[in-house]
Design a protein around this motif. Structure first.
Motif: not given
Length: 334
Positions: A99-106, A146-153, A160-170
């Motif tokens: 679910v995105s920040l503007d409540n759109v299910t993806l 959940g931190k991004l709106t649909l347009d920003k996704v 988004l890919n970079t943030n996911i990689v950083h979180s996984i490596n931590q």
């Protein structure tokens, strides 16, 4: 003694059966099947392939990691417990809902690229490294979406890919695994949201077309105004040049007339100063008088005549008297 050994072996067998983890069929990857069925046997002399690490246990405890090449093990005491591949591993992350920040299910899925850096941590730090990293990638993906709106996704896929990689490596440092990159494959939106996005795109295109058309009209009007301005400037400069040339011509004409008149007066003065000059002047005045008298009443019906208009000699004498007085005044001034 034999009964005791049998009881001990049976207990160990039951314990090993209880501690074997149950992995769902969805997560039974080829690598997991390979680890479960094709662990090398201890043949004393072993050849380890390149880009692989074999974890050896001696009497149930970690002993060492076999490097690629020739290795020797002690039969019965040593056992190859884990085989870790040091190559880059590609894992498909299954499709999941977020679910995105503007409540759109993806519905979103991706591909995870990782590599084992520490075979010891990968073997003893987590039960199933690939399953653990995949679960971590899914939860991290949901959290980041959940931190991004649909347009920003759609606009910030790379971020988004970079943030996911950083979180996984931590979180995966204790597992001896390094996530190299994460790529989002497909993002599916609900049909109604897709229709709204299509309408928004069409409206944006129409807006851009209208703006471009108005800018074209604006540029055209500016160009026409600039052309008229330049034409007026050139016309005024032409008129200015024409007036300057005309004034210069008139001034030159006046100067030429003045010079001609001055030259004529000098010639007349020289002629009068000669012998019989007065007689010549009297003759000239008489001729002019007769010529002017002959033109009377040609341009107008009303004329004024002196009382002695027929006395030409008197008129000449009067003109010569005036000329003589003017000559005397000019000589006194000199």
């Amino acid at each position: 003694m034999l009964r005791t050994l049998c009881r001990t072996g049976g207990a160990l067998l039951k314990h090993s059966q209880r501690t074997v983890p149950t992995v769902p069929a969805l997560w039974a990857t080829q690598a997991q099947q390979r680890w479960a069925s094709s662990l090398p046997m201890n043949t004393v002399v072993l050849f380890v392939p390149q880009q692989e690490s074999w974890v050896v246990e001696r009497m149930g405890r970690f002993h060492r990691i076999l490097e690629p090449g020739l290795n020797f093990l002690i039969p019965i005491l040593d056992k190859i417990r884990y085989v870790q591949s040091l190559k880059e591993i590609v894992i498909d992350v299954p499709e999941q809902s977020a679910v995105s920040l503007d409540n759109v299910t993806l519905q979103i899925d991706g591909v995870l690229y990782l590599r084992i850096l520490d075979p010891f941590k990968a073997s003893y730090g987590v039960e199933d490294p690939e399953y653990a990293v995949t679960q971590l990638a899914q939860t991290t993906m949901r959290s980041e979406l959940g931190k991004l709106t649909l347009d920003k996704v759609f606009r910030e896929r790379e971020t988004l890919n970079t943030n996911i990689v950083h979180s996984i490596n931590q979180a995966s440092d204790d597992w001896g695994i390094r996530c190299l990159r994460y790529e989002i494959k497909d993002i599916h939106v609900p049909p109604r949201v897709k229709e709204s996005m299509q309408m928004q795109v069409e409206a944006e295109r129409k807006k851009r077309a209208t703006v471009l058309e108005s800018e074209g009209h604006k540029e055209a009007a500016i160009n026409v105004a600039e052309g008229r301005k330049q034409a007026q400037i050139l016309a005024s400069e032409g008129q200015k040049t024409e007036q300057i040339n005309k004034a210069a011509g008139e001034a030159n004409a006046v100067l030429a007339k003045a010079e001609a008149k001055a030259k004529a007066i000098r010639l007349l003065s020289d002629a009068l100063a000669e012998q019989n000059g007065n007689a010549a002047a009297s003759l000239s005045v008489a001729e002019q008088y007769v010529s002017a008298f002959s033109k009377l009443a040609k341009e107008s019906n009303t004329i004024l005549l002196p009382s002695n208009s027929g006395d030409i000699s008197g008129m000449v004498t009067q003109a010569m008297t005036i000329y003589g007085s003017l000559a005397k005044q000019s000589s006194k001034k000199r």
